[in-house]
Structures are given as C-alpha cells and as structure tokens.
Scaffold this motif. Structure first.
Motif, PDB file in Angstrom:
ATOM      1  N   PRO A   6       0.435  -2.934  -7.811  1.00  0.00           N
ATOM      2  CA  PRO A   6      -0.682  -2.667  -8.720  1.00  0.00           C
ATOM      3  C   PRO A   6      -1.753  -3.759  -8.712  1.00  0.00           C
ATOM      4  CG  PRO A   6       1.409  -2.180  -9.787  1.00  0.00           C
ATOM      5  CD  PRO A   6       1.733  -2.861  -8.502  1.00  0.00           C
ATOM      6  N   ALA A   7      -1.350  -5.016  -8.652  1.00  0.00           N
ATOM      7  CA  ALA A   7      -2.322  -6.110  -8.689  1.00  0.00           C
ATOM      8  C   ALA A   7      -3.270  -6.085  -7.495  1.00  0.00           C
ATOM      9  CB  ALA A   7      -1.596  -7.455  -8.737  1.00  0.00           C
ATOM     10  N   ARG A   8      -2.816  -5.558  -6.367  1.00  0.00           N
ATOM     11  CA  ARG A   8      -3.655  -5.481  -5.166  1.00  0.00           C
ATOM     12  C   ARG A   8      -4.231  -4.084  -4.969  1.00  0.00           C
ATOM     13  NH1 ARG A   8      -2.203  -9.948  -1.144  1.00  0.00           N
ATOM     14  NH2 ARG A   8      -3.827  -8.902  -0.021  1.00  0.00           N
ATOM     15  N   ARG A   9      -3.887  -3.148  -5.873  1.00  0.00           N
ATOM     16  CA  ARG A   9      -4.345  -1.758  -5.790  1.00  0.00           C
ATOM     17  C   ARG A   9      -3.983  -1.177  -4.430  1.00  0.00           C
ATOM     18  NH1 ARG A   9      -4.362   0.739  -9.539  1.00  0.00           N
ATOM     19  NH2 ARG A   9      -5.974   2.161  -8.929  1.00  0.00           N
ATOM     20  N   ALA A  10      -2.676  -1.318  -4.081  1.00  0.00           N
ATOM     21  CA  ALA A  10      -2.188  -0.875  -2.781  1.00  0.00           C
ATOM     22  C   ALA A  10      -0.898  -0.078  -2.944  1.00  0.00           C
ATOM     23  CB  ALA A  10      -1.928  -2.073  -1.872  1.00  0.00           C
ATOM     24  N   ALA A  11      -0.681   0.847  -2.026  1.00  0.00           N
ATOM     25  CA  ALA A  11       0.560   1.631  -1.987  1.00  0.00           C
ATOM     26  C   ALA A  11       0.961   1.810  -0.534  1.00  0.00           C
ATOM     27  CB  ALA A  11       0.350   2.996  -2.643  1.00  0.00           C
ATOM     28  N   PHE A  12       2.281   1.869  -0.316  1.00  0.00           N
ATOM     29  CA  PHE A  12       2.821   2.006   1.031  1.00  0.00           C
ATOM     30  C   PHE A  12       3.787   3.176   1.073  1.00  0.00           C
ATOM     31  CE2 PHE A  12       1.668  -2.331   0.222  1.00  0.00           C
ATOM     32  CZ  PHE A  12       0.930  -2.665   1.347  1.00  0.00           C
ATOM     33  N   PHE A  13       3.707   3.947   2.134  1.00  0.00           N
ATOM     34  CA  PHE A  13       4.565   5.113   2.337  1.00  0.00           C
ATOM     35  C   PHE A  13       5.338   4.949   3.629  1.00  0.00           C
ATOM     36  CE2 PHE A  13       1.229   6.738  -0.343  1.00  0.00           C
ATOM     37  CZ  PHE A  13       1.870   7.645  -1.168  1.00  0.00           C
ATOM     38  N   TRP A  14       6.592   5.391   3.628  1.00  0.00           N
ATOM     39  CA  TRP A  14       7.340   5.492   4.871  1.00  0.00           C
ATOM     40  C   TRP A  14       6.881   6.753   5.580  1.00  0.00           C
ATOM     41  CZ3 TRP A  14       9.202   1.225   6.226  1.00  0.00           C
ATOM     42  CH2 TRP A  14       9.858   0.368   5.343  1.00  0.00           C
ATOM     43  N   VAL A  15       6.690   6.673   6.875  1.00  0.00           N
ATOM     44  CA  VAL A  15       6.376   7.829   7.706  1.00  0.00           C
ATOM     45  C   VAL A  15       7.591   8.028   8.598  1.00  0.00           C
ATOM     46  CG1 VAL A  15       4.837   8.797   9.449  1.00  0.00           C
ATOM     47  CG2 VAL A  15       3.909   7.307   7.656  1.00  0.00           C
ATOM     48  N   GLY A  16       8.260   9.164   8.443  1.00  0.00           N
ATOM     49  CA  GLY A  16       9.543   9.350   9.109  1.00  0.00           C
ATOM     50  C   GLY A  16      10.624   8.637   8.308  1.00  0.00           C
ATOM     51  N   ALA A  17      11.674   8.208   8.984  1.00  0.00           N
ATOM     52  CA  ALA A  17      12.784   7.517   8.306  1.00  0.00           C
ATOM     53  C   ALA A  17      12.339   6.140   7.835  1.00  0.00           C
ATOM     54  CB  ALA A  17      13.969   7.388   9.269  1.00  0.00           C
ATOM     55  N   ARG A  18      12.978   5.649   6.782  1.00  0.00           N
ATOM     56  CA  ARG A  18      12.688   4.300   6.285  1.00  0.00           C
ATOM     57  C   ARG A  18      12.805   3.289   7.421  1.00  0.00           C
ATOM     58  NH1 ARG A  18      15.180   3.306   0.297  1.00  0.00           N
ATOM     59  NH2 ARG A  18      14.361   5.219  -0.600  1.00  0.00           N
ATOM     60  N   GLY A  19      11.789   2.450   7.523  1.00  0.00           N
ATOM     61  CA  GLY A  19      11.788   1.420   8.549  1.00  0.00           C
ATOM     62  C   GLY A  19      11.184   1.836   9.874  1.00  0.00           C
ATOM     63  N   ASP A  20      10.859   3.133  10.056  1.00  0.00           N
ATOM     64  CA  ASP A  20      10.285   3.588  11.331  1.00  0.00           C
ATOM     65  C   ASP A  20       8.793   3.297  11.417  1.00  0.00           C
ATOM     66  OD1 ASP A  20      12.684   4.471  12.290  1.00  0.00           O
ATOM     67  OD2 ASP A  20      12.228   6.597  12.069  1.00  0.00           O
ATOM     68  N   SER A  21       8.030   3.773  10.445  1.00  0.00           N
ATOM     69  CA  SER A  21       6.573   3.602  10.430  1.00  0.00           C
ATOM     70  C   SER A  21       6.083   3.645   8.992  1.00  0.00           C
ATOM     71  CB  SER A  21       5.879   4.726  11.211  1.00  0.00           C
ATOM     72  OG  SER A  21       6.198   4.670  12.563  1.00  0.00           O
ATOM     73  N   MET A  22       4.878   3.111   8.790  1.00  0.00           N
ATOM     74  CA  MET A  22       4.297   3.042   7.456  1.00  0.00           C
ATOM     75  C   MET A  22       2.829   3.419   7.433  1.00  0.00           C
ATOM     76  SD  MET A  22       5.209  -0.308   5.416  1.00  0.00           S
ATOM     77  CE  MET A  22       6.248   0.129   4.098  1.00  0.00           C
TER      78      MET A  22
END
Length: 150
Positions: free
Chosen positions: A37-53
C-alpha cells in the motif's frame, strides 16, 4: 555473463490500483501475490507461484521511480555472481532502492534473491531467482549477507 532463463516479470503503470487489482484478479483470474500500500503497488503470479509475475504500479509510484521495468529469471547462483559480473562489464549493480551494491537483496515476501541495474535508456532491469522456503512478508527486503550470516 549471467545466463537468462526467461522473462520473469513485467510491470504496468495503472491509473487506479484497486480497479486494476479487481480486473486482473476477478476477471482474468490471476492470483494476487502481494500488495504494498505505501508504494501503491500490487503483484500477481502468472501461472504457478514462482513462475512469472505481473507488477502494477499506480501512476507516479513506479519501481525505483522508473516507469519501465522487467526482470529476467536466472539461477540463484547467477544472481549472487551478478553484481561482480555487472561491475566487470561497466554496469552498476543496484539494490532495490537504486543504490550501488556489491550483493543482491532478498525479497522475503516471495522469497527470491535479486539484483537490479539500468540499461542505456534508463530502463530498470533485474536478475531474479526464486528461493526455497516459505514467504516471509513480515521481513520485507533483506540484504543477502544478513540472511546468511552464521
């Protein structure tokens, strides 16, 4: 030279972070990995966790005040060697905050080890490797040596 396996992550600048989170999570079905929240950022996994973001940054909050950023997946061993290899090639190795460094950082919330650098146009590039173990979002960013002191 560091061996690049594949593109690991890409980042987009968005106008409304909450609306974009809802779109990528609820309409595209991506798994929300982490929100800062402090950086106004969000991250999503693309495919399985740890594969791509996919990283989303609300306008003006981009990573290290940069609007373009991609990460290349490699091995942990190559990330650990990357600061010296980059410096040998005349490229400054950077920490998460854009300061020169001689060691990678650990993104404990993933967990992953990473080092950053800039291309000639100022695009923020990253070498990253996933680490074994459980995510520790409470630990934030940790210098490599701090995680591996005896």
């Amino acid at each position: 030279m560091t061996s690049i396996d594949r593109l690991f992550e890409a980042h987009l600048i968005v106008d409304d972070l909450e609306a974009s989170i809802a779109f990528y999570r609820d309409r595209l079905g991506l798994e929300l990995a982490h929100v800062v929240p402090a950086r106004r950022a969000a991250f999503f996994w693309v495919g399985a966790r740890g594969d791509s973001m996919l990283g989303l940054w609300q306008g003006g909050a981009g990573p290290q005040k940069t609007t373009t950023h991609i990460a290349f997946a490699t091995t942990a061993e190559d990330v650990l060697k990357a600061p010296q290899r980059l410096q040998s090639a005349g490229i400054a190795a950077l920490d998460f905050n854009g300061r020169p460094t001689d060691e990678p950082i650990v993104l404990a919330w993933m967990p992953a080890v990473a080092v950053y650098f800039l291309d000639p146009d100022g695009h923020l590039l990253e070498y990253i490797a996933m680490l074994e173990g459980e995510p520790r979002p409470d630990q934030g960013l940790v210098e490599w040596h701090a995680c591996h002191e005896s």
